[in-house]
Design a protein around this motif. Structure first.
Motif, PDB file in Angstrom:
ATOM      1  N   ASP A  28       0.828  -1.205   0.000  1.00 28.22           N
ATOM      2  CA  ASP A  28       0.000   0.000   0.000  1.00 28.22           C
ATOM      3  C   ASP A  28       0.863   1.255   0.000  1.00 28.22           C
ATOM      4  O   ASP A  28       1.541   1.552   0.986  1.00 28.22           O
ATOM      5  CB  ASP A  28      -0.932   0.007   1.213  1.00 28.22           C
ATOM      6  N   GLN A  31      -2.861   4.695   2.145  1.00 31.34           N
ATOM      7  CA  GLN A  31      -3.984   4.046   2.805  1.00 31.34           C
ATOM      8  C   GLN A  31      -5.269   4.695   2.277  1.00 31.34           C
ATOM      9  O   GLN A  31      -5.249   5.833   1.806  1.00 31.34           O
ATOM     10  CB  GLN A  31      -3.887   4.229   4.329  1.00 31.34           C
ATOM     11  N   THR A  32      -6.357   3.984   2.360  1.00 35.14           N
ATOM     12  CA  THR A  32      -7.631   4.491   1.835  1.00 35.14           C
ATOM     13  C   THR A  32      -7.961   5.880   2.382  1.00 35.14           C
ATOM     14  O   THR A  32      -8.360   6.769   1.628  1.00 35.14           O
ATOM     15  CB  THR A  32      -8.777   3.513   2.146  1.00 35.14           C
TER      16      THR A  32
END
Length: 117
Positions: A28, A31-32
């Motif tokens: 990742d 992150q979202t």
């Protein structure tokens, strides 16, 4: 603005991603919650030889896959299979689907970006 050095990205593994074969590694990059509600994935995905991300449809988002290393096949919504390699891009628009399979002898790595429509 921070700099994240190679090797510092969180890595996660998903077995049988979307019903695919083997394991999918995800590094990742963001992150979202760092995507400010514009998307849900900005990462490097890795599939080992023979592994795949199973066929899936992007209902409310789109995905861009930019292939960095290795060889594979992208299966499109109509079942067409297209060979891919470094420098190729798979664009999956809202309502479209795809599957990615590593058909090579080395890791298949790609930058994956999923953004909301």
């Amino acid at each position: 603005m921070p700099v994240i050095k190679k090797g510092q990205y969180p890595v996660r593994y998903i077995e049988h991603m979307k019903g695919g074969q083997g394991r999918f590694e995800i590094e990742d990059i963001l992150q979202t919650d760092e995507m400010h509600e514009k998307g849900r994935l900005f990462a490097i995905g890795t599939l080992e030889p023979g592994h795949s991300v199973g066929y899936h449809v992007h209902e409310e988002d789109m995905e861009i896959c930019f292939f960095l290393e290795g060889e594979g096949i992208v299966q499109e919504q109509d079942g067409t299979e297209i060979k891919i390699g470094p420098g190729d891009t798979n664009i999956v628009d809202v309502g479209q689907g795809h599957m990615i399979t590593n058909t090579g002898k080395t890791s298949l790595k790609y930058l994956a970006v999923i953004i909301y429509a």
